[in-house]
Each structure stands twice: as C-alpha cells, then as structure tokens.
Design a protein around this motif. Structure first.
Motif, PDB file in Angstrom:
ATOM      1  N   VAL A 448       0.839  -1.201   0.000  1.00  5.79           N
ATOM      2  CA  VAL A 448       0.000   0.000   0.000  1.00  5.79           C
ATOM      3  C   VAL A 448       0.874   1.252   0.000  1.00  5.79           C
ATOM      4  CG1 VAL A 448      -1.664   1.335   1.367  1.00  5.79           C
ATOM      5  CG2 VAL A 448      -1.995  -1.120   1.054  1.00  5.79           C
ATOM      6  N   LEU A 449       1.921   1.246   0.801  1.00  4.31           N
ATOM      7  CA  LEU A 449       2.841   2.383   0.803  1.00  4.31           C
ATOM      8  C   LEU A 449       3.495   2.569  -0.564  1.00  4.31           C
ATOM      9  CD1 LEU A 449       4.615   1.927   4.269  1.00  4.31           C
ATOM     10  CD2 LEU A 449       3.091   3.804   3.635  1.00  4.31           C
ATOM     11  N   GLN A 450       3.869   1.481  -1.209  1.00  5.70           N
ATOM     12  CA  GLN A 450       4.512   1.580  -2.520  1.00  5.70           C
ATOM     13  C   GLN A 450       3.552   2.132  -3.573  1.00  5.70           C
ATOM     14  OE1 GLN A 450       5.894  -2.462  -2.944  1.00  5.70           O
ATOM     15  NE2 GLN A 450       7.953  -1.961  -2.226  1.00  5.70           N
ATOM     16  N   LEU A 451       2.296   1.670  -3.536  1.00  8.70           N
ATOM     17  CA  LEU A 451       1.326   2.187  -4.500  1.00  8.70           C
ATOM     18  C   LEU A 451       1.042   3.661  -4.223  1.00  8.70           C
ATOM     19  CD1 LEU A 451      -0.229   0.833  -6.893  1.00  8.70           C
ATOM     20  CD2 LEU A 451      -2.258   1.014  -5.454  1.00  8.70           C
ATOM     21  N   ALA A 452       0.974   4.021  -2.944  1.00  8.86           N
ATOM     22  CA  ALA A 452       0.768   5.425  -2.587  1.00  8.86           C
ATOM     23  C   ALA A 452       1.942   6.283  -3.052  1.00  8.86           C
ATOM     24  CB  ALA A 452       0.566   5.559  -1.078  1.00  8.86           C
ATOM     25  N   ARG A 453       3.153   5.757  -2.918  1.00  9.92           N
ATOM     26  CA  ARG A 453       4.329   6.490  -3.379  1.00  9.92           C
ATOM     27  C   ARG A 453       4.289   6.673  -4.892  1.00  9.92           C
ATOM     28  NH1 ARG A 453       7.598  10.514  -3.643  1.00  9.92           N
ATOM     29  NH2 ARG A 453       9.691  10.021  -4.403  1.00  9.92           N
ATOM     30  N   ALA A 454       3.854   5.651  -5.609  1.00  7.74           N
ATOM     31  CA  ALA A 454       3.737   5.767  -7.063  1.00  7.74           C
ATOM     32  C   ALA A 454       2.745   6.869  -7.428  1.00  7.74           C
ATOM     33  CB  ALA A 454       3.300   4.436  -7.670  1.00  7.74           C
ATOM     34  N   PHE A 455       1.622   6.916  -6.713  1.00  7.22           N
ATOM     35  CA  PHE A 455       0.634   7.959  -6.995  1.00  7.22           C
ATOM     36  C   PHE A 455       1.167   9.331  -6.588  1.00  7.22           C
ATOM     37  CE2 PHE A 455      -3.054  10.588  -5.812  1.00  7.22           C
ATOM     38  CZ  PHE A 455      -3.638  10.684  -7.071  1.00  7.22           C
ATOM     39  N   GLU A 456       1.878   9.402  -5.483  1.00  5.44           N
ATOM     40  CA  GLU A 456       2.458  10.667  -5.033  1.00  5.44           C
ATOM     41  C   GLU A 456       3.349  11.271  -6.117  1.00  5.44           C
ATOM     42  OE1 GLU A 456       4.270  11.909  -0.749  1.00  5.44           O
ATOM     43  OE2 GLU A 456       5.392  10.364  -1.821  1.00  5.44           O
ATOM     44  N   GLN A 457       4.040  10.401  -6.851  1.00  7.66           N
ATOM     45  CA  GLN A 457       4.951  10.875  -7.896  1.00  7.66           C
ATOM     46  C   GLN A 457       4.222  11.297  -9.169  1.00  7.66           C
ATOM     47  OE1 GLN A 457       7.428   7.239  -7.624  1.00  7.66           O
ATOM     48  NE2 GLN A 457       9.176   8.595  -7.328  1.00  7.66           N
ATOM     49  N   MET A 458       3.042  10.729  -9.419  1.00  6.33           N
ATOM     50  CA  MET A 458       2.367  11.037 -10.689  1.00  6.33           C
ATOM     51  C   MET A 458       1.142  11.933 -10.532  1.00  6.33           C
ATOM     52  SD  MET A 458       0.696   7.295 -11.567  1.00  6.33           S
ATOM     53  CE  MET A 458      -0.576   6.535 -10.555  1.00  6.33           C
ATOM     54  N   ARG A 459       0.799  12.339  -9.313  1.00  2.55           N
ATOM     55  CA  ARG A 459      -0.435  13.108  -9.119  1.00  2.55           C
ATOM     56  C   ARG A 459      -0.311  14.572  -9.534  1.00  2.55           C
ATOM     57  NH1 ARG A 459      -0.641  13.593  -2.462  1.00  2.55           N
ATOM     58  NH2 ARG A 459       1.386  14.626  -2.258  1.00  2.55           N
ATOM     59  N   GLY A 460       0.890  15.071  -9.705  1.00  2.00           N
ATOM     60  CA  GLY A 460       1.057  16.462 -10.120  1.00  2.00           C
ATOM     61  C   GLY A 460       1.270  17.394  -8.951  1.00  2.00           C
ATOM     62  N   ALA A 461       1.438  18.675  -9.279  1.00  2.00           N
ATOM     63  CA  ALA A 461       1.743  19.688  -8.260  1.00  2.00           C
ATOM     64  C   ALA A 461       0.609  19.806  -7.257  1.00  2.00           C
ATOM     65  CB  ALA A 461       2.006  21.022  -8.939  1.00  2.00           C
ATOM     66  N   GLN A 462       0.995  20.006  -6.010  1.00  2.00           N
ATOM     67  CA  GLN A 462       0.037  20.191  -4.929  1.00  2.00           C
ATOM     68  C   GLN A 462      -0.029  21.663  -4.526  1.00  2.00           C
ATOM     69  OE1 GLN A 462      -1.639  17.068  -3.287  1.00  2.00           O
ATOM     70  NE2 GLN A 462      -1.215  16.985  -5.470  1.00  2.00           N
ATOM     71  N   HIS A 463      -1.137  22.053  -3.922  1.00  2.00           N
ATOM     72  CA  HIS A 463      -1.250  23.405  -3.409  1.00  2.00           C
ATOM     73  C   HIS A 463      -0.236  23.617  -2.289  1.00  2.00           C
ATOM     74  CE1 HIS A 463      -5.707  24.063  -4.785  1.00  2.00           C
ATOM     75  NE2 HIS A 463      -4.926  23.601  -5.759  1.00  2.00           N
ATOM     76  N   ALA A 464       0.220  24.833  -2.104  1.00  2.00           N
ATOM     77  CA  ALA A 464       1.137  25.142  -1.001  1.00  2.00           C
ATOM     78  C   ALA A 464       0.429  24.881   0.327  1.00  2.00           C
ATOM     79  CB  ALA A 464       1.571  26.603  -1.080  1.00  2.00           C
ATOM     80  N   TRP A 465       1.195  24.422   1.305  1.00  2.00           N
ATOM     81  CA  TRP A 465       0.614  24.159   2.621  1.00  2.00           C
ATOM     82  C   TRP A 465       0.101  25.462   3.229  1.00  2.00           C
ATOM     83  CZ3 TRP A 465      -0.543  19.388   3.732  1.00  2.00           C
ATOM     84  CH2 TRP A 465       0.207  18.355   3.177  1.00  2.00           C
ATOM     85  N   PRO A 466      -1.008  25.406   3.956  1.00  2.00           N
ATOM     86  CA  PRO A 466      -1.567  26.638   4.517  1.00  2.00           C
ATOM     87  C   PRO A 466      -0.640  27.286   5.547  1.00  2.00           C
ATOM     88  CG  PRO A 466      -2.706  24.695   5.377  1.00  2.00           C
ATOM     89  CD  PRO A 466      -1.795  24.215   4.286  1.00  2.00           C
ATOM     90  N   LYS A 467      -0.780  28.612   5.669  1.00  2.00           N
ATOM     91  CA  LYS A 467       0.028  29.381   6.608  1.00  2.00           C
ATOM     92  C   LYS A 467      -0.872  30.010   7.670  1.00  2.00           C
ATOM     93  CE  LYS A 467       3.678  30.572   3.306  1.00  2.00           C
ATOM     94  NZ  LYS A 467       4.431  31.683   2.658  1.00  2.00           N
ATOM     95  N   PRO A 468      -0.308  30.328   8.833  1.00  2.00           N
ATOM     96  CA  PRO A 468      -1.121  30.984   9.867  1.00  2.00           C
ATOM     97  C   PRO A 468      -1.695  32.306   9.366  1.00  2.00           C
ATOM     98  CG  PRO A 468       1.010  30.301  10.750  1.00  2.00           C
ATOM     99  CD  PRO A 468       1.082  30.112   9.266  1.00  2.00           C
ATOM    100  N   PRO A 469      -2.899  32.653   9.775  1.00  2.00           N
ATOM    101  CA  PRO A 469      -3.517  33.911   9.299  1.00  2.00           C
ATOM    102  C   PRO A 469      -2.663  35.137   9.580  1.00  2.00           C
ATOM    103  CG  PRO A 469      -5.145  32.529  10.380  1.00  2.00           C
ATOM    104  CD  PRO A 469      -3.818  31.864  10.597  1.00  2.00           C
TER     105      PRO A 469
END
Length: 471
Positions: A448-469
């Motif tokens: 499951v971790l390996q399949l998740a890692r494969a998807f992590e690599q092919m899912r594309g750019a992610q939004h920037a992590w949120p910052k404190p207000p």
C-alpha cells in the motif's frame, strides 16, 4: 528556502548527520510556528515547549558525539513529533477528548510512544480528539474546537483531529493517530496529508481491541514509511499484535515493471451511506485513470458492506459506549457532549439479541470486504463521500441517529484488518483537499505504501501548505 517547519523527517535527519542543522534550532523554529498557528487551530494538548527543548538539547549532544539513538538501524533522534492524546505518554493525563474524564497522569508510555522515545523523537506535546474518539470531528467537551488549517470555518475531521490539522499546519513532520472506523483516514483526507491505517496488529497499541490501530500521519509517504519502521517494532503488551517482521519499509519504489498489470478495483459506491459528491467522485476517477495510464488494470467493484452490517455495528458500539458512560457518576455523565449522550441513549433498551447480532456483523463485514477485494491487488475509493464540513458540527449530517453515514468507505477495512491509506488526490473549487483511499490485501502494508508512493509521484503539483492567518 524551505522553512524549518516544512522540512520532512528524512530531510531533518540528513541535515543532522551533516551538521547543517541541529535539533535545537529546528525545535525552536517549529515551536515558534506552532505558537503562530495554535490560537486559530487549537490542535494541541499538553504542549510542553520546555520539555521539548530539554529533549532537543539532549539530541543535539548525541548528534555531536556521533551517537544518535538508533534501534535496528533507524533513528528519529531530534525530530519534532506529536502523538494523539489517547496514546499514553508517561506523566501526561489522557482526557480522551471529554470533560467527563478524571485527569490522572499516565503511568507509562503506550507502545507507539515507547518506540519513538527509544529512537530519540522530540515530543512537543499531544494532539486533540473528540469525546472518546467517537466523532469524525474536532468537536470536544474538553478541548477547544479544533479547526482545519485549509479553511478555519471547516472541520479537520476526527477522531485524530489535532494530528491531521497539526501535520497540515507544520507542527513538526511526524504525528501518530488511532483509527477504528476511519479516524486517521478521514482527517487525513480533509486536511490533505498522508496516512496509513495498517493491518490490525502491525503496530502494537494499548489497549488493543477489534478494529483499533495506530497509524502514522505525515505530509509524505516516505515519512510515514520511516515511522512504520519504528512503530511496528514488537511490544508484548499488545496481545493482538502480529509477529514482528523485518519489512523493508524504506523500499518504496516498485519493481522494474512498476504498475504494469497491477489489478486494481475501483469502488465508487460504498453500498450505503451518503452519496459521493461530484467533485470528490471526479478527483478519485482521475486518480484511477492515472493508474490505468501507468499500466494498471482498473475494474469497477461494488460496495463491500451493507446497511444491515452497519446498523448492527452501530447497535453494538452504542451499547458498549452506553455501558461506559452510564458507569460514570451522574455529574460526569452530564459533561459528555450532548450529541454523544443522545447517540448512546438507545443503549438503554437494546436487547441482548440485538447486541449479539450487532456484534456478529463485525465478522460479516470482515468476510464481505475480504471476499470483494480478493480478485484485486489493490482497491481504490474515496475516503469520504464529502469534503470538509462546518467546524462546529459533530458529523457531516450532525444527526446522532445517523452518525456513521460518512464512514461507509473506511469502516469495512477496520473490520477486515486490511491496510488502507489516504492520500490527497485533488481539491474542490474552494481549495479543500480530497482524499483517495488505497486498500491492500491483509498484511501488505508495504504494498500500500509503494502504490501510494507511485501515486504521489504522478499526481502532479500540490497546493502550497496553509500558513497561519497572522503571516
């Protein structure tokens, strides 16, 4: 330049080895970041900056002498970490999310805390949860309302509410939650982080019981794999734990063939519960198409559980919780959230036959889930049928007589003891994360971790992590 609070655990350990960074400066930076976020999120409990700095200084001394704490070749020495408050750490009371609990310091570390302490993790404090962990919500009669860092008007989910919010907000890279029906996967999905609900018994925990697991909650698959190499080490106190295996947790890349010919089931209808809303369905289907384009064979699969199964589990859990709560003195019973009290109240007139039949549905759900998944190497599904909902609500429907309509995709795999992960697979038009569930065969946690890692690599750019207000 990446802020210190945004560095992964693996990045921090590499920097400690090269002496580019020290645990003291990292812990100071993370604590300062927590201070900026916490007035808005309320994700922590028993935050202890002084003790965290004591541990960081001890870690810094070990790194300087070339002797970090290591077990089995693995260390977390100096990495800022937090544990869900129902995972005991010696000397810290466990309120279990409810004002009804008498606060008594824990006598010893629970297995996950003990394993992390052995390899030098810096404990900054604990993270919040709802009353008795019985809600997929940040609502608690003990803790202030925990909110979602992506949108402070939204819920982080639960019951590992604070852990998911803290991981997304950058309260250090390593967090640990617990799950009996979706309590690491749902908040992970709604907060856009990664989590693995491992096979039952893979991570020793105290107390153990049917369906209950602890799981890593991190921003990356690799950090969760690192935590698995620590948390999965044996502990005799869990009578339900699996025999320890020397699993190569760090080997996340699949073999040469990659995803070619991997058989994947796609479950878009759980068989009961809330309907999957369109943005969630579209994101999960896009993920399935990406797996197909990478060579996997994807086929539709029907829901693995039924309304009868869940109604049975509901009755059993109501009776179990009703017995626990009614054993308290009346004044303390009244301190439990009204939503929980109303939910358990039907336990007063359930018959023995109804409770026994309800208990038997755990086995029925287990058998059905395993049989449905058997033709496939993995199964994909939404984690939740809906994105994050209003922060003040106890559940998406906020109806104590229909409390589990949103867990139809997650709870079967607690009963079947299969590993199941949540990984971000997209965002709503309003920028809320959407979780993809990846389910494996029993004991194939690494797969499951390996399949998740494969998807992590092919899912594309992610939004920037949120910052404190305030930033």
């Amino acid at each position: 330049m990446t802020s210190l609070h945004d560095l992964s655990a693996l990045d921090l350990l590499a920097a400690y080895r090269s002496r580019a960074l020290s645990p003291v400066e990292v812990t100071k930076a993370v604590l300062a970041h927590v201070e900026n976020w916490e007035p808005f999120l309320h994700a922590s409990y028993a935050l202890d900056p002084h003790e965290a700095m004591v541990q960081a200084k001890a870690s810094e001394a070990r790194w300087r002498s070339g002797e970090p704490l290591t077990v089995g070749g693995v260390t977390l020495d100096g990495v800022p970490s937090m544990l869900k408050e129902n995972i005991a750490t010696q000397g810290v009371p466990m309120p279990l999310g409810t004002a009804a609990t008498e606060l008594v310091p824990a006598a010893e570390d629970a297995p996950p805390a003990a394993r992390m302490r052995e390899v030098g993790a810096v404990f900054m404090g604990k993270t919040t949860m709802p009353d008795y962990g019985m809600l997929s919500s940040g609502l608690s009669s003990f803790h202030p309302l925990t909110r979602n860092p992506w949108d402070l008007s939204k819920n982080p989910g639960g019951s590992s509410a604070g852990a998911a919010a803290a991981a997304a907000a950058g309260y250090g890279p390593l967090h640990v939650g617990t799950d009996i029906g979706g309590s690491v996967r749902l908040p992970a999905a709604w907060c856009g982080i990664f989590t693995l609900k491992p096979s039952l018994g893979r991570i020793p925990i105290k107390p153990p019981y049917a369906g209950r697991v602890a799981g890593p909650m991190t921003r990356t698959v690799a950090d969760s794999a690192l935590l698995m190499s620590v948390l999965s080490r044996p502990d005799w106190r869990d009578s339900m734990s699996l025999p320890w295996q020397d699993i190569a947790w760090s080997q996340l890349e699949r073999e040469v063939k990659g995803l070619q010919g991997v058989r994947i089931g796609l479950m878009m209808d759980a068989g009961w519960g809330m309907a999957v809303e369109p943005e969630t369905a579209a994101a999960v289907q896009r993920a399935a198409q990406q797996f197909e384009q990478a060579g996997a064979v994807v086929e539709p699969i029907k829901g693995v559980s039924s309304r009868e199964m869940m109604d049975g589990l509901d009755k059993f859990w109501r009776m179990r919780s009703w017995l626990d709560i009614t054993a308290l003195p009346p004044a303390r019973q009244n301190q439990v959230l009204p939503y929980i009290r109303e939910w358990v109240s039907t336990g007063s007139y359930l018959t023995a036959a109804e409770v026994f039949k309800g208990y038997s549905q755990m086995a029925a759900m287990r058998d059905a889930a395993i049989a449905a998944c058997q033709p496939f190497d993995f199964v994909l599904s939404p984690v939740s049928p809906v994105p994050a909902y209003a922060a003040e609500l106890a559940s998406p429907l906020n109806d104590p007589q229909r409390p589990f309509e949103h867990i139809a995709f997650t709870v079967p795999f607690n009963m079947s003891e299969q590993p199941a992960a949540s990984i971000n697979c997209g965002y709503t038009a309003k920028g809320l994360p959407i979780g993809l569930q990846i389910i494996g065969r029993r004991f194939d946690d690494l797969g499951v971790l390996q399949l998740a890692r494969a998807f992590e690599q092919m899912r594309g750019a992610q939004h920037a992590w949120p910052k404190p207000p305030a930033e």
